[in-house]
Scaffold this active site. Structure first.
Site, short mmCIF file in Angstrom:
data_model
loop_
_atom_site.label_atom_id
_atom_site.label_comp_id
_atom_site.label_asym_id
_atom_site.label_seq_id
_atom_site.Cartn_x
_atom_site.Cartn_y
_atom_site.Cartn_z
CE1 TYR A 109 -10.10 1.98 7.99
CE2 TYR A 109 -10.91 3.59 9.58
CZ TYR A 109 -9.87 3.04 8.86
OH TYR A 109 -8.60 3.56 8.99
N GLY B 16 -0.15 4.97 -1.23
CA GLY B 16 -1.24 5.67 -0.55
C GLY B 16 -0.76 6.86 0.28
NE ARG C 276 -3.32 4.27 -5.01
CZ ARG C 276 -3.53 5.50 -4.55
NH1 ARG C 276 -3.61 6.52 -5.35
NH2 ARG C 276 -3.70 5.69 -3.24
N GLY D 281 0.85 -1.20 0.00
CA GLY D 281 0.00 0.00 0.00
C GLY D 281 0.88 1.24 0.00
CG ASP E 143 -0.49 0.66 -3.92
OD1 ASP E 143 -1.58 0.39 -4.46
OD2 ASP E 143 -0.40 1.38 -2.91
CG ASP F 70 -4.62 -8.21 -5.00
OD1 ASP F 70 -4.82 -7.82 -3.84
OD2 ASP F 70 -5.52 -8.61 -5.75
P1 NAD Z 1 -4.77 4.99 1.28
O1 NAD Z 1 -6.10 4.59 0.79
O2 NAD Z 1 -4.26 6.35 0.96
O3 NAD Z 1 -3.68 3.94 0.78
C1 NAD Z 1 -3.92 2.55 0.74
C2 NAD Z 1 -3.14 1.98 -0.41
O4 NAD Z 1 -3.39 0.58 -0.46
C3 NAD Z 1 -3.55 2.56 -1.78
O5 NAD Z 1 -2.43 3.06 -2.47
C4 NAD Z 1 -4.18 1.38 -2.50
O6 NAD Z 1 -3.95 1.36 -3.90
C5 NAD Z 1 -3.50 0.20 -1.81
N1 NAD Z 1 -4.26 -1.04 -1.93
C6 NAD Z 1 -5.61 -1.19 -1.90
N2 NAD Z 1 -5.95 -2.47 -2.09
C7 NAD Z 1 -4.79 -3.16 -2.22
C8 NAD Z 1 -4.48 -4.52 -2.43
N3 NAD Z 1 -5.45 -5.44 -2.56
N4 NAD Z 1 -3.17 -4.88 -2.53
C9 NAD Z 1 -2.19 -3.95 -2.42
N5 NAD Z 1 -2.43 -2.64 -2.24
C10 NAD Z 1 -3.71 -2.24 -2.14
O7 NAD Z 1 -4.77 4.75 2.85
P2 NAD Z 1 -3.84 5.45 3.95
O8 NAD Z 1 -4.54 6.66 4.43
O9 NAD Z 1 -2.44 5.55 3.47
O10 NAD Z 1 -3.96 4.38 5.12
C11 NAD Z 1 -3.01 3.36 5.33
C12 NAD Z 1 -3.41 2.57 6.56
O11 NAD Z 1 -3.49 3.45 7.69
C13 NAD Z 1 -4.79 1.90 6.46
O12 NAD Z 1 -4.76 0.69 7.17
C14 NAD Z 1 -5.69 2.86 7.19
O13 NAD Z 1 -6.80 2.22 7.72
C15 NAD Z 1 -4.77 3.35 8.29
N6 NAD Z 1 -5.20 4.65 8.83
C16 NAD Z 1 -5.16 5.76 8.07
C17 NAD Z 1 -5.58 6.98 8.60
C18 NAD Z 1 -5.55 8.25 7.81
O14 NAD Z 1 -6.02 9.28 8.29
N7 NAD Z 1 -4.98 8.25 6.61
C19 NAD Z 1 -6.04 7.03 9.94
C20 NAD Z 1 -6.12 5.84 10.66
C21 NAD Z 1 -5.66 4.65 10.12
N1 SER Z 2 -8.73 8.99 8.78
C1 SER Z 2 -9.40 7.74 8.88
C2 SER Z 2 -10.79 7.81 8.33
O1 SER Z 2 -11.36 8.87 8.39
C3 SER Z 2 -9.46 7.30 10.32
O2 SER Z 2 -9.08 5.98 10.37
O3 SER Z 2 -11.27 6.82 7.86
#
Ligand code: NAD
Ligand code: SER
Length: 317
Positions: A146, A15, A40, A12, A38, A56
């Site tokens: 979620y 992301g 993508r 990932g 990733d 994946d």
């Molecule tokens: P994001 O959606 O920006 O990035 C996730 C990435 O995973 C994407 O680039 C997507 O293409 C990739 N992905 C999706 N399906 C996939 C698959 N099957 N195989 C491989 N890659 C795949 O999410 P993020 O904000 O970077 O979050 C990362 C982690 O942190 C997640 O577990 C999310 O729940 C957690 N998180 C994020 C936040 C936040 O505010 N961003 C807050 C709390 C927790």
């Molecule tokens: N920033 C995240 C959301 O809003 C919290 O896990 O989903």
């Protein structure tokens, strides 16, 4: 004495968190020792900075092959569907968030990987959890798919640690604010969109009500927290589900007022949508005393410092 060199796989990596975490890990472990992956395409900010593979996480066999082929010893699993997107497709969110984690934990057990990182979220908390300074251990009844997937995932982490000795570590991130890569479909995304609106159009229509307080954190703090947790000696990790960590807490009205100090003609309006109910189910602030006590967690950014840094960096971009 032989020193075992770690080789890291970030899943990932394109992301919102993945880009910055991959770059931080490459700085620390060396570019060639951190493989970005990733579903993508490679994020432009990662291009040329180290190896990238298309992967994946749902394809366990291919994941296993990559782990063996690349001599991986640590995995950072970031692939997930976040809160707002998850409510639009609950089955997909559950499937990816659960099966992706179980695939990684199984391979970690079979290949005796050194460490796994997997983030949880403040979304584990629900309407019956305390709103203010929500403690590490409390009533947890999430109301989004979620949040349910994250809470179940926390217990899978603890189970694999207790039963198989997998050193898996986790943080309950608050809403993360950053300027390098796009957010991926969360309820807290407004706190990033508001900066883009202010700089591009001098206005922003917020999808949450003006007085919706949520726990938030600036990305540099989140990256540092992740590295500090992963660096901590195993005997300092008393929480094998996921640690509360806190950065700041603010409402759309408060961040709007902070932006207004730097962009005086900024106009903020409100049009709450389905994400309001998600935000209303979460705590407004988080108690992170367990993380502070165990491995010394302390945030460095508050609302004014984060706002100034965001505007400076987005303006330069
Ligand atoms: P994001 O959606 O920006 O990035 C996730 C990435 O995973 C994407 O680039 C997507 O293409 C990739 N992905 C999706 N399906 C996939 C698959 N099957 N195989 C491989 N890659 C795949 O999410 P993020 O904000 O970077 O979050 C990362 C982690 O942190 C997640 O577990 C999310 O729940 C957690 N998180 C994020 C936040 C936040 O505010 N961003 C807050 C709390 C927790
Ligand atoms: N920033 C995240 C959301 O809003 C919290 O896990 O989903």
């Amino acid at each position: 004495m032989s020193v075992v060199k770690d080789k890291i796989l970030v899943i990932g990596a394109s992301g919102q968190i993945g880009v910055e975490l991959t770059l931080a890990l490459r700085k620390r472990y060396g570019n060639l020792n951190v493989v970005a992956s990733d579903l993508r395409e490679e994020n432009p900010l990662l291009k040329g900075s180290g190896p990238y593979v298309s992967l994946d996480v749902m394809n366990k066999e291919m994941l296993h092959v990559q782990v063996i082929r690349q001599n991986i010893t640590q995995i950072y699993l970031l692939a997930a569907i976040l809160s707002a997107t998850g409510e639009k497709n609950p089955n997909l969110a559950w499937h990816l968030n659960m099966q992706g984690l179980l695939n990684v934990l199984d391979i970690a057990r079979e290949e005796k990987l050194h460490k796994i990182y997997w983030p949880s979220s403040i979304a584990v908390f629900g309407p019956t959890s305390p709103k203010q300074h929500c403690p590490q251990q409390t009533i947890i009844e999430p109301s989004t798919v979620y949040g349910i997937s994250k809470y179940a995932g926390e217990f899978w982490c603890k189970y694999y640690h207790n039963r198989y000795g997998v050193d898996v570590r986790s943080l309950r991130y608050p809403g993360l604010i950053s300027y390098k890569s796009e957010p991926g479909g969360g309820t807290t995304d407004y706190a990033i969109e508001i900066f883009n609106g202010a700089l591009e159009d001098k206005k922003y229509r917020c999808f949450l009500k003006e007085d919706t307080f949520l726990p938030m954190m600036y990305m540099p703090d989140a990256i540092r927290a992740t590295l500090e947790l992963m660096d901590a000696p195993a005997d300092k990790i008393s929480v094998r589900t996921s640690y509360n960590i806190s950065g700041m807490s603010f409402s759309p009205k408060e961040i709007g007022a902070e932006i207004l100090k730097l962009i005086p003609d900024f106009k903020l309006s409100y049009a709450p949508d389905y994400r309001q109910a998600i935000a209303d189910s979460w705590p407004q602030s988080i108690d992170d005393t367990v993380a502070s006590g165990d491995w010394g967690w302390k945030p460095q950014y508050n609302l004014p410092k984060m706002t100034a840094d965001m505007i400076e960096n987005l303006s330069n971009n």
